[in-house]
Design an enzyme around this catalytic site. Structure first.
Site, PDB file in Angstrom:
ATOM      1  N   LYS A 177      44.424  56.715 -45.537  1.00 49.29           N
ATOM      2  CA  LYS A 177      43.040  57.070 -45.229  1.00 49.29           C
ATOM      3  C   LYS A 177      42.109  56.710 -46.375  1.00 49.29           C
ATOM      4  CE  LYS A 177      40.062  60.666 -43.386  1.00 49.29           C
ATOM      5  NZ  LYS A 177      39.966  62.005 -42.766  1.00 49.29           N
ATOM      6  N   GLU A 183      51.760  57.084 -54.024  1.00 49.20           N
ATOM      7  CA  GLU A 183      53.006  56.598 -53.449  1.00 49.20           C
ATOM      8  C   GLU A 183      52.784  55.341 -52.620  1.00 49.20           C
ATOM      9  OE1 GLU A 183      53.249  61.201 -53.182  1.00 49.20           O
ATOM     10  OE2 GLU A 183      51.721  59.627 -53.139  1.00 49.20           O
ATOM     11  N   GLY A 236      44.639  62.619 -41.229  1.00 51.80           N
ATOM     12  CA  GLY A 236      45.863  61.852 -41.276  1.00 51.80           C
ATOM     13  C   GLY A 236      46.884  62.284 -40.240  1.00 51.80           C
ATOM     14  N   ARG A 237      47.068  63.592 -40.082  1.00 54.85           N
ATOM     15  CA  ARG A 237      48.083  64.088 -39.148  1.00 54.85           C
ATOM     16  C   ARG A 237      47.621  64.016 -37.692  1.00 54.85           C
ATOM     17  NH1 ARG A 237      45.819  67.710 -42.310  1.00 54.85           N
ATOM     18  NH2 ARG A 237      44.812  69.601 -41.520  1.00 54.85           N
ATOM     19  N   GLU A 322      50.541  71.906 -42.300  1.00 49.30           N
ATOM     20  CA  GLU A 322      49.418  71.400 -43.081  1.00 49.30           C
ATOM     21  C   GLU A 322      48.105  71.844 -42.468  1.00 49.30           C
ATOM     22  OE1 GLU A 322      49.534  67.610 -45.544  1.00 49.30           O
ATOM     23  OE2 GLU A 322      48.268  66.982 -43.860  1.00 49.30           O
ATOM     24  N   HIS A 353      75.801  73.385 -33.322  1.00 50.09           N
ATOM     25  CA  HIS A 353      76.974  73.546 -34.171  1.00 50.09           C
ATOM     26  C   HIS A 353      76.593  73.659 -35.644  1.00 50.09           C
ATOM     27  CE1 HIS A 353      80.010  72.806 -31.006  1.00 50.09           C
ATOM     28  NE2 HIS A 353      79.009  72.150 -30.445  1.00 50.09           N
ATOM     29  N   LYS A 463      49.658  66.754 -56.643  1.00 53.86           N
ATOM     30  CA  LYS A 463      49.400  65.320 -56.758  1.00 53.86           C
ATOM     31  C   LYS A 463      48.560  65.014 -57.998  1.00 53.86           C
ATOM     32  CE  LYS A 463      47.874  63.563 -52.899  1.00 53.86           C
ATOM     33  NZ  LYS A 463      47.305  63.388 -51.542  1.00 53.86           N
TER      34      LYS A 463
END
Length: 491
Positions: A177, A183, A236-237, A322, A353, A463
């Site tokens: 964005k 990263e 973003g999400r 978030e 399981h 960050k």
């Protein structure tokens, strides 16, 4: 809201002959069964009153009108405009940007980038989780390209991502964005080097940027003809509907991307116009509030009984936590109720399981959600899919029913809630509707709590510290533990 004694699930079914019909819903090829939750008519009426007191309808109208829905950042939330709802200007701009996106898809398919066999999609958070979910769910048997997703700054993740790709025939899509994320930019530089070392004469010519800040992409050396923009109001999400979906549109085909938007738009219409007692995302939010606030549930588990939806729990972790992992209201006051529970989950019978021991007999109450698909899509004997579905339905029945035994080790308390979402089939349209359902459920929870689901300031501090450390800033203001770790690791 006044708290009433919570009846057992078997008591609710016995007392309410019409319970299943009142708490099961169908829209957009999806069937929702909330009858195995502890919602009852009196509780629903109280939650409806709470929604009215919290001005739910006004907040929902503001979202779909393109008004300010994110007050802390002073902007609207325009992801619904990508699907055709919102302020006219937002919808028109989204449509124009989508046409530019399609033009780039057409150009790639026509050979403008030469022979393309692979796509390396670089991003983090919502810039990668959404596209990865789409491609993994819908592209297993029909994807046009070999697609790899890269988010982690760990070099091992980069090595793994590029292993099946040929640099000579790979394009790199960088989605961010702000186009400042450490990263993502680090991985983009590594991709440039990988292309160059692989014999590509002009690595920059293989890079495409998707961002809300085109100037930042230009400053990173990407030509404006290869920059796709999306709106500042698209979080973003919530961004897979925008140009961030470029990778999915390439891998799945443009028709599939359009069908995805159409399915989401159908859920938008339901959420926007359905009455509270039949509004599926709102009913789901009522159940979420009941378990978090009255029964003290600090987590909610989701299990995808379809391998194609294995990434859905991870996608929802970000969407829900978030968005609603907040401790203050929209006007900065402390929240008086529990906000987002921890979202976690797994896939199908694998999870049975691994974690279902706790769900059935543990001391922690966890509301469970099953997501399944009625129609399979694999090359195996149909009995495989039949057994998969029966396992999902049996788990819900067992959680509710329980079983008494003279041996306490073999006794199941029962009365454990679950909800089920059953898709007729998994295609782009139904997946779009499913994801939009979860978006609107998240929004409904936020309105009931009085919080803002569209900011995420909680991700910034760590960050910022990492960035200052990477830049070599003095470590003297750090705690002794963190300084020791840095020294011990030699970084």
């Amino acid at each position: 809201m006044a708290q009433n004694p919570i009846k057992r699930l078997d008591e609710l079914f016995a007392a309410e002959p019409d319970r299943l019909s009142r708490l099961s819903f169908e829209t957009a090829g999806l069937y929702f069964d909330w009858s195995k939750t502890h919602l009852e008519q009196a509780l629903i009426e109280q939650f409806v009153a709470r929604a009215e007191a919290m001005a739910f309808a006004k907040a929902r109208d503001a979202l779909f009108a393109g008004d300010i829905a994110n007050p802390s950042e002073g902007r609207s939330a325009t992801h619904v405009a990508e699907r055709g709802s919102g302020a006219t200007g937002d919808v028109d701009l989204a449509a124009a940007r989508r046409q530019r996106m399609r033009a780039l898809v057409d150009a790639i398919e026509a050979g403008a980038f030469g022979d393309v066999t692979g796509i390396l999609h670089i991003g983090i958070g919502g810039s990668v989780l959404g596209p990865a979910l789409l491609v993994d769910a819908l592209g297993r048997r029909s994807a046009t390209f070999t697609v790899r997703f890269l988010s982690n700054i760990d070099g091992a993740a980069f090595d793994d991502a590029v292993k099946p790709l040929d640099p000579a025939t790979t394009i790199v899509i960088v989605a961010s964005k702000t186009f400042t994320t450490l990263e993502t930019l680090s991985n983009m530089e590594a991709a440039r080097a990988w292309l160059g070392n692989g014999g590509v004469e002009d690595p920059d010519g293989r890079l495409i940027a998707v961002t809300a800040k085109p100037q930042a992409a230009l400053e990173q050396g990407i030509d404006e003809t290869r920059i796709l923009q999306f709106g500042e109001g698209v979080g973003g999400r919530y961004s897979l509907w925008s140009s961030v979906g470029l990778t999915a549109a390439l891998a799945l085909g443009w028709d599939a991307f359009e069908a995805l938007l159409e399915g989401a738009a159908e859920m938008d219409r339901h959420f926007r116009f359905a009455e509270p007692a039949t509004n599926i995302p709102l009913i789901a939010a009522f159940a979420d509030r009941l378990y978090a606030e009255q029964l003290g549930c600090q987590s909610r588990a989701l299990f995808a009984y379809d391998e194609r939806l294995r990434l859905l729990p991870f996608y929802l972790q970000q969407l829900e936590m978030e968005s609603n992992g907040k401790s203050v209201t929209s006007d900065g006051k402390p929240v008086e109720r529990p906000t987002s529970p921890v979202t976690w989950g797994g896939t199908g019978t694998d999870a049975q399981h691994a974690v279902f021991q706790l769900l059935h007999q543990g001391t922690v109450l966890v509301p469970v959600e099953f997501v399944a698909v009625a129609e399979g899509d694999d090359a195996q004997d149909p009995e495989h899919h039949r057994l998969l579905l029966l396992n999902a339905f049996a788990q819900g029945a067992a959680l509710m029913r329980g079983r008494k035994s003279k041996d306490p080790q073999r006794s199941y308390p029962g009365n454990r809630p679950s909800a089920t979402v059953l898709l007729d089939r998994l295609d782009a349209r139904s997946l779009g509707a499913l994801i939009a359902f979860y978006e609107h459920r998240t929004f409904a929870n936020a309105v009931l709590l009085g919080i803002n689901p569209f900011d995420q300031f909680g991700v910034e501090l760590g960050k910022e510290i990492a960035r200052t450390l990477a830049e070599g800033t003095d470590h003297d203001d750090l705690d002794a533990s963190t300084r020791a770790l840095i020294e011990r690791a030699g970084v």
